[in-house]
Scaffold this motif. Structure first.
Motif, PDB file in Angstrom:
ATOM      1  N   SER A   7     -12.368  11.738 -13.282  1.00 44.65           N
ATOM      2  CA  SER A   7     -13.137  12.474 -12.094  1.00 44.65           C
ATOM      3  C   SER A   7     -13.410  13.721 -12.366  1.00 44.65           C
ATOM      4  CB  SER A   7     -12.327  11.870 -10.885  1.00 44.65           C
ATOM      5  OG  SER A   7     -11.038  12.398 -10.731  1.00 44.65           O
ATOM      6  N   GLY A   8     -12.551  14.152 -13.415  1.00 46.52           N
ATOM      7  CA  GLY A   8     -12.656  15.714 -13.609  1.00 46.52           C
ATOM      8  C   GLY A   8     -13.981  16.166 -14.085  1.00 46.52           C
ATOM      9  N   VAL A   9     -14.990  15.383 -14.347  1.00 48.61           N
ATOM     10  CA  VAL A   9     -16.047  15.529 -15.008  1.00 48.61           C
ATOM     11  C   VAL A   9     -16.674  16.474 -13.916  1.00 48.61           C
ATOM     12  CG1 VAL A   9     -16.352  13.859 -16.658  1.00 48.61           C
ATOM     13  CG2 VAL A   9     -17.108  13.439 -14.407  1.00 48.61           C
ATOM     14  N   THR A  10     -16.742  16.328 -12.898  1.00 44.44           N
ATOM     15  CA  THR A  10     -17.501  17.029 -11.984  1.00 44.44           C
ATOM     16  C   THR A  10     -16.744  18.478 -11.728  1.00 44.44           C
ATOM     17  OG1 THR A  10     -16.236  16.139 -10.054  1.00 44.44           O
ATOM     18  CG2 THR A  10     -18.332  15.051 -10.655  1.00 44.44           C
ATOM     19  N   ILE A  11     -15.585  18.707 -12.268  1.00 43.17           N
ATOM     20  CA  ILE A  11     -15.034  19.974 -12.285  1.00 43.17           C
ATOM     21  C   ILE A  11     -15.235  20.724 -13.413  1.00 43.17           C
ATOM     22  CG2 ILE A  11     -12.676  21.212 -12.134  1.00 43.17           C
ATOM     23  CD1 ILE A  11     -11.622  18.652 -10.629  1.00 43.17           C
ATOM     24  N   SER A  12     -15.183  20.032 -14.553  1.00 43.67           N
ATOM     25  CA  SER A  12     -15.419  20.763 -15.680  1.00 43.67           C
ATOM     26  C   SER A  12     -16.752  21.434 -16.024  1.00 43.67           C
ATOM     27  CB  SER A  12     -15.553  19.773 -17.081  1.00 43.67           C
ATOM     28  OG  SER A  12     -16.047  20.003 -18.123  1.00 43.67           O
ATOM     29  N   GLY A  13     -16.549  22.803 -16.539  1.00 39.65           N
ATOM     30  CA  GLY A  13     -17.821  23.656 -16.599  1.00 39.65           C
ATOM     31  C   GLY A  13     -18.480  23.276 -18.014  1.00 39.65           C
ATOM     32  N   THR A  14     -17.793  22.589 -18.809  1.00 32.89           N
ATOM     33  CA  THR A  14     -18.259  21.990 -19.926  1.00 32.89           C
ATOM     34  C   THR A  14     -19.237  20.894 -19.703  1.00 32.89           C
ATOM     35  OG1 THR A  14     -16.324  22.519 -21.351  1.00 32.89           O
ATOM     36  CG2 THR A  14     -17.831  21.029 -22.154  1.00 32.89           C
ATOM     37  N   VAL A  15     -18.983  20.076 -18.903  1.00 29.10           N
ATOM     38  CA  VAL A  15     -19.748  18.775 -18.400  1.00 29.10           C
ATOM     39  C   VAL A  15     -20.715  19.451 -17.641  1.00 29.10           C
ATOM     40  CG1 VAL A  15     -19.938  16.603 -17.583  1.00 29.10           C
ATOM     41  CG2 VAL A  15     -17.990  17.265 -18.847  1.00 29.10           C
ATOM     42  N   GLY A  16     -20.543  20.561 -16.503  1.00 33.68           N
ATOM     43  CA  GLY A  16     -21.500  20.914 -15.656  1.00 33.68           C
ATOM     44  C   GLY A  16     -22.554  21.496 -16.304  1.00 33.68           C
ATOM     45  N   ALA A  17     -22.269  22.476 -17.398  1.00 29.64           N
ATOM     46  CA  ALA A  17     -23.346  22.893 -18.169  1.00 29.64           C
ATOM     47  C   ALA A  17     -24.397  21.694 -18.593  1.00 29.64           C
ATOM     48  CB  ALA A  17     -22.876  23.738 -19.318  1.00 29.64           C
ATOM     49  N   ALA A  18     -23.789  20.698 -19.372  1.00 30.86           N
ATOM     50  CA  ALA A  18     -24.569  19.559 -19.988  1.00 30.86           C
ATOM     51  C   ALA A  18     -25.365  18.918 -18.693  1.00 30.86           C
ATOM     52  CB  ALA A  18     -23.653  18.666 -20.618  1.00 30.86           C
ATOM     53  N   MET A  19     -24.601  18.921 -17.787  1.00 29.26           N
ATOM     54  CA  MET A  19     -25.331  18.191 -16.494  1.00 29.26           C
ATOM     55  C   MET A  19     -26.469  19.020 -15.828  1.00 29.26           C
ATOM     56  SD  MET A  19     -22.320  16.822 -13.920  1.00 29.26           S
ATOM     57  CE  MET A  19     -21.465  15.000 -14.131  1.00 29.26           C
ATOM     58  N   GLU A  20     -26.663  20.308 -15.799  1.00 27.50           N
ATOM     59  CA  GLU A  20     -27.569  21.190 -15.427  1.00 27.50           C
ATOM     60  C   GLU A  20     -28.694  21.025 -16.631  1.00 27.50           C
ATOM     61  OE1 GLU A  20     -29.814  23.337 -13.203  1.00 27.50           O
ATOM     62  OE2 GLU A  20     -27.596  22.750 -12.827  1.00 27.50           O
ATOM     63  N   ALA A  21     -28.346  21.026 -17.982  1.00 26.51           N
ATOM     64  CA  ALA A  21     -29.440  20.616 -18.825  1.00 26.51           C
ATOM     65  C   ALA A  21     -30.216  19.390 -18.531  1.00 26.51           C
ATOM     66  CB  ALA A  21     -29.058  20.813 -20.264  1.00 26.51           C
ATOM     67  N   ALA A  22     -29.352  18.410 -18.430  1.00 29.89           N
ATOM     68  CA  ALA A  22     -29.668  16.981 -18.333  1.00 29.89           C
ATOM     69  C   ALA A  22     -30.781  16.823 -16.989  1.00 29.89           C
ATOM     70  CB  ALA A  22     -28.656  16.167 -18.042  1.00 29.89           C
ATOM     71  N   ALA A  23     -30.341  17.617 -15.768  1.00 30.34           N
ATOM     72  CA  ALA A  23     -31.174  17.679 -14.796  1.00 30.34           C
ATOM     73  C   ALA A  23     -32.490  18.256 -15.018  1.00 30.34           C
ATOM     74  CB  ALA A  23     -30.498  18.298 -13.684  1.00 30.34           C
ATOM     75  N   LEU A  24     -32.644  19.154 -16.061  1.00 28.16           N
ATOM     76  CA  LEU A  24     -33.753  19.652 -16.239  1.00 28.16           C
ATOM     77  C   LEU A  24     -34.741  18.785 -17.202  1.00 28.16           C
ATOM     78  CD1 LEU A  24     -32.921  23.230 -16.551  1.00 28.16           C
ATOM     79  CD2 LEU A  24     -34.149  22.509 -14.666  1.00 28.16           C
ATOM     80  N   GLY A  25     -34.062  17.542 -17.608  1.00 29.90           N
ATOM     81  CA  GLY A  25     -34.643  16.715 -18.541  1.00 29.90           C
ATOM     82  C   GLY A  25     -34.653  16.784 -19.802  1.00 29.90           C
ATOM     83  N   TYR A  26     -33.727  17.556 -20.306  1.00 29.78           N
ATOM     84  CA  TYR A  26     -33.248  17.684 -21.675  1.00 29.78           C
ATOM     85  C   TYR A  26     -32.115  16.875 -22.210  1.00 29.78           C
ATOM     86  CZ  TYR A  26     -36.084  22.081 -20.815  1.00 29.78           C
ATOM     87  OH  TYR A  26     -37.049  22.737 -20.782  1.00 29.78           O
ATOM     88  N   LYS A  27     -32.176  16.405 -23.372  1.00 27.46           N
ATOM     89  CA  LYS A  27     -31.071  15.711 -23.805  1.00 27.46           C
ATOM     90  C   LYS A  27     -29.846  16.676 -23.952  1.00 27.46           C
ATOM     91  CE  LYS A  27     -33.959  12.746 -27.038  1.00 27.46           C
ATOM     92  NZ  LYS A  27     -33.971  12.182 -28.229  1.00 27.46           N
ATOM     93  N   ALA A  28     -28.723  16.101 -23.698  1.00 29.31           N
ATOM     94  CA  ALA A  28     -27.198  16.861 -23.379  1.00 29.31           C
ATOM     95  C   ALA A  28     -26.015  16.163 -23.884  1.00 29.31           C
ATOM     96  CB  ALA A  28     -27.348  17.250 -22.021  1.00 29.31           C
ATOM     97  N   LEU A  29     -25.324  17.106 -24.444  1.00 25.86           N
ATOM     98  CA  LEU A  29     -23.952  16.668 -24.914  1.00 25.86           C
ATOM     99  C   LEU A  29     -22.943  17.508 -24.730  1.00 25.86           C
ATOM    100  CD1 LEU A  29     -22.420  15.040 -27.329  1.00 25.86           C
ATOM    101  CD2 LEU A  29     -23.202  16.596 -28.903  1.00 25.86           C
TER     102      LEU A  29
END
Length: 284
Positions: free
Chosen positions: A125-147
């Motif tokens: 559940s820490g994925v929603t806290i992580s800035g690392t994952v959060g940055a990838a989520m933001e990219a994914a929300a814009l439609g980009y492939k993300a890692l």
């Protein structure tokens, strides 16, 4: 890497080859992080890498977009293994660094956005806290492939820029999964890949597809202070109960099997239940 630069209104204008993929690299540890630079070096073999990351240490910011961020972008030149890189320090969260990079810094849209390599694992559940994952989520929300890539480290290193950490194996896995994302068309419900790498991993360490553990991997700690007037933060400690962990979770694969855990994530956070049955239950 980006090739060549000129100035327009004080902002470097980069010229890219159209032949190679354009990769945006960010993190949540900040522009000076050795983990960021290990990833940059490995990814540069795949395409042209634009590095834009928070100016300050920004761990634990999730996908936040704070209104208090100043948004100032400062081009900097860093030398990594004798090679000069023009990079961008952004006054904002990891997710904001992604937005500024895509909207202002890069002259064309990225083919892939990579976040990492993080000091410390981001599990469950820490994925929603992580800035690392959060940055990838933001990219994914814009439609980009993300890692999003994280390396298991002792907690004392989580907010550091320690040179004691060896990112070499993690960098190779970063490039490996970046290449997979560039080369393959993943199913629609996979919006990003989260990769957790054991601290003792080598380039030969196996990898497995995993799911998020239901455990809370880190637990919060009550602040130790004499008065509420004393400035402090809520601390945390690793609290996974591995003896109770189910096979196939990110915690089990990385912590028990000591393999690289690759978790596909979806931005659709709707509960996986029968919605008709749920509504019937709620109205009964």
């Amino acid at each position: 890497r980006a090739r060549g630069a000129t100035l327009r209104s004080g902002v470097p204008l980069l010229f890219y080859s159209m032949e190679k993929p354009q990769i945006l690299l960010t993190n949540d540890d900040g522009i000076q992080s050795p983990g960021l630079w290990a990833a940059a070096e490995a990814l540069s073999a795949l395409g042209y890498v634009t590095v834009a990351a928070p100016r300050e240490q920004s761990s634990g910011m999730g996908r936040s977009l704070p209104g208090t961020s100043d948004g100032i972008i400062r081009p900097e030149t860093l030398t990594v293994h004798g090679q000069a890189w023009t990079v961008y320090a952004v006054g904002g969260s990891p997710a904001q660094a992604v937005l500024h990079a895509i909207l202002e810094i890069m002259p064309q849209k990225p083919d892939l956005v990579v976040s990492g390599i993080n000091y410390g694992e981001n599990i469950g559940s820490g994925v929603t806290i992580s800035g690392t994952v959060g940055a990838a989520m933001e990219a994914a929300a814009l439609g980009y492939k993300a890692l999003a890539v994280s390396l298991e480290t002792d907690q004392k290193y989580h907010l550091s820029y320690s040179r004691e950490i060896d990112f070499s194996a993690a960098a190779q896995f970063t490039a490996k999964f970046a290449r997979l994302l560039l080369d393959k068309q993943f199913p629609e419900d996979i919006h990003l890949l989260k990769v957790e790498i054991p601290s003792d991993a080598t380039e030969e360490t196996p990898w497995e597809v995993s799911r998020l553990t239901h455990q809370r991997y880190y637990e919060p700690l009550k602040p130790e202070r004499a008065s509420w007037d004393v400035a402090t933060t809520v601390g945390y400690r690793e609290a996974a109960r591995l003896e109770d962990e189910s096979e196939g979770t990110d915690a089990y694969v990385m912590r028990v099997r000591r393999n690289v855990a690759v978790t596909p994530l979806s931005l659709d956070m709707t509960s996986r239940v029968d919605l008709f049955d749920l509504e019937k239950f709620m109205r009964a």
